[in-house]
Write a protein that holds these residues in place. Sequence first.
Motif, PDB file in Angstrom:
ATOM      1  N   ASP A   1       0.818  -1.217   0.000  1.00 28.62           N
ATOM      2  CA  ASP A   1       0.000   0.000   0.000  1.00 28.62           C
ATOM      3  C   ASP A   1       0.846   1.258   0.000  1.00 28.62           C
TER       4      ASP A   1
ATOM      5  N   LYS B   1       1.660   8.913  -8.171  1.00 28.63           N
ATOM      6  CA  LYS B   1       1.435   8.318  -6.850  1.00 28.63           C
ATOM      7  C   LYS B   1       2.489   8.778  -5.846  1.00 28.63           C
TER       8      LYS B   1
ATOM      9  N   GLY C   1       1.161   0.846  -4.210  1.00 30.80           N
ATOM     10  CA  GLY C   1       0.230   1.964  -4.100  1.00 30.80           C
ATOM     11  C   GLY C   1       0.959   3.293  -4.104  1.00 30.80           C
TER      12      GLY C   1
END
Length: 365
Positions: free
Chosen positions: A83, A135, A108
Amino acid sequence: MKRVFAMALGVLALTASSATLGQNAPAGNLQIYWVDVEGGQATLFVSPTGESLLYDTGYPGNGDRDAKRIWAAAQKAGLRQLDHVVISHWHGDHVGGLEALSKMIPIGKLYDHGDGVEQADRARLDMYKSIAGNKRTIVKAGDTIPFGGATMRVLVSEGPVISTPINGGGPNPLCANAVNMAPAGPENIRMVGLSLTYGDFKFASLGDLDWSREMELACPVNKLGSVNLYTINRHGGLDNSGAPALLSAIRPQVIVVNNGPRKGLGARDDRVQRISVPGVTPAPVEPNGYLRMKGTPGVEDVWQGHLSMIDSDPAHNTPRDMIANFEDNNVDHPGNLISASVGRDGRFTITNARNGFSKTYTARK
């Protein structure tokens, strides 16, 4: 690339998260895995809700050894993705495994200290930016990373360290006659260092942060407070880190050393320039890294990723039950993990995957 991860019977499925707890993890516990990247750094955290955070990715090359070991740790933890990935700095032993890892498991959000870089490290920054894309988050001291029931706080990044003490920190009398040292190279000053709290449990890791920046965290005010579990910086070599004014102030109960067989423990700090202060007689500093850690007030145990081949004297290494690997550099050796399972009440158990040896500690408050 599609991966199927085996899940043990009896593990609680957590559908609200992208991850599930590993097969040996008690429900409600925080899990920490120190991956053997042989003198680099890679630490995997799995929150009580199954959210994951990887701090650094080890070296590149060696048949993607470090990325594969991180992937194996993620598999052990039952993860479908990472994540969060935090990169402490742009040195190859900390960011080098990212490219290969990104092809093995979905990632992530990614976090870093920013675009300050030396020319020798620019290609690694460019690689990271191409993977992170939109991201990416550049963090500053005091920022927090949401992490499933635990608090992950940035202690230091490029720029000033945290301004407000945490974990009971305050004025530090150890600063009065503390030794100072000249700053290290830029990347070891820009470092992202992290603090994690979960209930009564407190953890910190400062990556490769140097002595001069440690002193900013420690003096004249100890901004880090006390910790129960500490990943020692610079792989335990302490040749420009491990300032006693910091170590003795934060009083770690347990220290984990992410050293390699020929990197970390065994180095000395006598090659580093010390800075004298007129009229102040500095306190002595134990030159051996292990003895300095073990001699720090409040330290109960030190756990090592590797026996040091630089200095294998048993007096300069922790007891063998708490050393995860004994092999010299070898792509094919098991790369045994050290892991911790942490309860909200502060009790934490550390386990050596090599021999199954474990020990439980009750967190000091």
